[in-house]
Design an enzyme around this catalytic site. Structure first.
Site, mmCIF file in Angstrom:
data_model
loop_
_atom_site.group_PDB
_atom_site.id
_atom_site.type_symbol
_atom_site.label_atom_id
_atom_site.label_comp_id
_atom_site.label_asym_id
_atom_site.label_seq_id
_atom_site.Cartn_x
_atom_site.Cartn_y
_atom_site.Cartn_z
ATOM 1 N N ARG A 1 0.822 -1.222 0.000
ATOM 2 C CA ARG A 1 0.000 0.000 0.000
ATOM 3 C C ARG A 1 0.856 1.272 0.000
ATOM 4 O O ARG A 1 0.512 2.273 0.622
ATOM 5 C CB ARG A 1 -0.964 0.014 1.201
ATOM 6 C CG ARG A 1 -1.927 -1.165 1.222
ATOM 7 C CD ARG A 1 -2.857 -1.179 -0.003
ATOM 8 N NE ARG A 1 -3.721 -2.361 0.027
ATOM 9 C CZ ARG A 1 -3.453 -3.510 -0.593
ATOM 10 N NH1 ARG A 1 -2.328 -3.635 -1.309
ATOM 11 N NH2 ARG A 1 -4.285 -4.524 -0.527
ATOM 12 N N SER B 1 -11.400 -0.363 2.700
ATOM 13 C CA SER B 1 -10.578 -0.897 3.783
ATOM 14 C C SER B 1 -9.934 0.250 4.552
ATOM 15 O O SER B 1 -9.222 1.068 3.978
ATOM 16 C CB SER B 1 -9.503 -1.822 3.203
ATOM 17 O OG SER B 1 -8.758 -2.415 4.226
ATOM 18 N N GLU C 1 -5.060 2.731 6.228
ATOM 19 C CA GLU C 1 -4.862 2.605 4.784
ATOM 20 C C GLU C 1 -5.563 3.751 4.073
ATOM 21 O O GLU C 1 -5.073 4.283 3.083
ATOM 22 C CB GLU C 1 -5.416 1.270 4.299
ATOM 23 C CG GLU C 1 -5.357 1.072 2.795
ATOM 24 C CD GLU C 1 -5.843 -0.306 2.382
ATOM 25 O OE1 GLU C 1 -6.625 -0.379 1.416
ATOM 26 O OE2 GLU C 1 -5.438 -1.303 3.003
#
Length: 297
Positions: free
Chosen positions: A170, A220, A290
């Protein structure tokens, strides 16, 4: 040339527009100025004009994994969703930053090209996928990205190879500089069209089954800690269903925070902080977000 000069020339420049209209959470305060460039030339003009006006610049894509604070964003907000062209050439797919990664994935599948199946259910833009190395179901953007083209705040166009973007979980180099993704090229492999599309449709169905798509959400929320899955951690800690204001830890998938109605960005942020505090106390793990959080504090 300044922003008002561009507006006088016909560029669609809006003022004091609620960004909740564009975020997947349906929360967020106003943009002082808001523009949707359709071409690289328009984007360059906006960057130059904002610099002339000494305005801060914030660039966003599909706003699917994003929380914008309730006080909004000062300066110029540029949303790239009108720069959305997708082209398939041989075993490569070229996509502008504002194209949805879902659409890019299906364009590849329809051409019998394999490698982007994992992205068939990711709601973000191509630019966002490159920026954060988006991934799902065992695949990541870095696995098939050949190169990304960016523009600097000064209007210089550059191209990075995959290796130069320093991808990790990420994360990409682009999170550490002010350069703006404008396009990406994906290097794929020829495959059986029917098999590829079947896999993509299966992953989409799996996403619908597992994720709370019936409510607005930012996707998420937390990065996965090494050796752990966020959803089960939150369930074990008794956090599933926890609600602050209109924001709730989803009862369908605890890794998601949904807008049950009337949520504010502050509700989201307060719930995120509560979750982080609880997990730190119970498990000794510092959950990292995230989701990207921006805007005036």
């Amino acid at each position: 040339m300044k922003l008002y000069d561009l507006k006088a020339q016909g560029l669609d420049l809006q003022e004091n527009i609620p960004l909740s209209r564009y975020t997947f959470t349906q929360t967020g305060g106003p943009a002082e100025y808001l523009a949707f460039p359709k071409t690289l030339a328009e984007l360059k003009e906006l960057l130059a004009a904002a610099k002339e006006d000494q305005l801060p610049i914030t660039v966003i894509g599909n706003a699917s994994n994003l929380i914008i604070r309730d006080k909004g964003i000062k300066g110029l907000v540029i949303i790239l969703t009108e720069m959305k062209e997708i082209k398939v050439e041989a075993d490569k797919v070229h996509a502008q930053a504002g194209a949805r990664i879902i659409d890019t994935s299906f364009a590849a599948g329809e051409a019998g090209l394999s490698g982007l199946e994992f992205a068939a259910g990711i709601p973000g833009s191509v630019g966002g996928a490159v920026f954060m190395n988006a991934g799902a179901y065992g695949g990541e953007t870095k696995d098939c990205l050949e190169s990304a083209t960016v523009v600097t705040r000064d209007g210089e166009v550059k191209t990075y190879t995959n290796a130069e973007l320093h991808f990790s979980y990420r994360h990409s180099l682009l999170q550490e500089n002010d350069e703006i993704v404008i396009a990406a090229t994906f290097a794929l492999k020829a495959g059986d069209k029917a098999t590829i599309l079947d896999q993509m449709n299966y992953l989409n169905a799996l996403r619908s089954y597992k994720q709370p798509l019936e409510y607005p959400s930012c996707g998420s929320v937390f990065k996965r800690p090494t050796g752990h899955f966020v959803g089960p951690m939150l369930i074990k800690a008794g956090l599933q269903g926890k609600q602050i204001g209109g924001a709730q830890v989803s009862t369908k998938h605890a890794g998601f925070i949904v807008n049950k109605g009337g949520a504010t960005a502050t509700d989201y942020l307060n719930l995120i902080h509560y979750i982080q505090k609880t997990i730190k106390e119970k498990d000794g793990i510092a959950l990292q977000t995230e989701v990207r959080i921006i805007g005036e504090e």
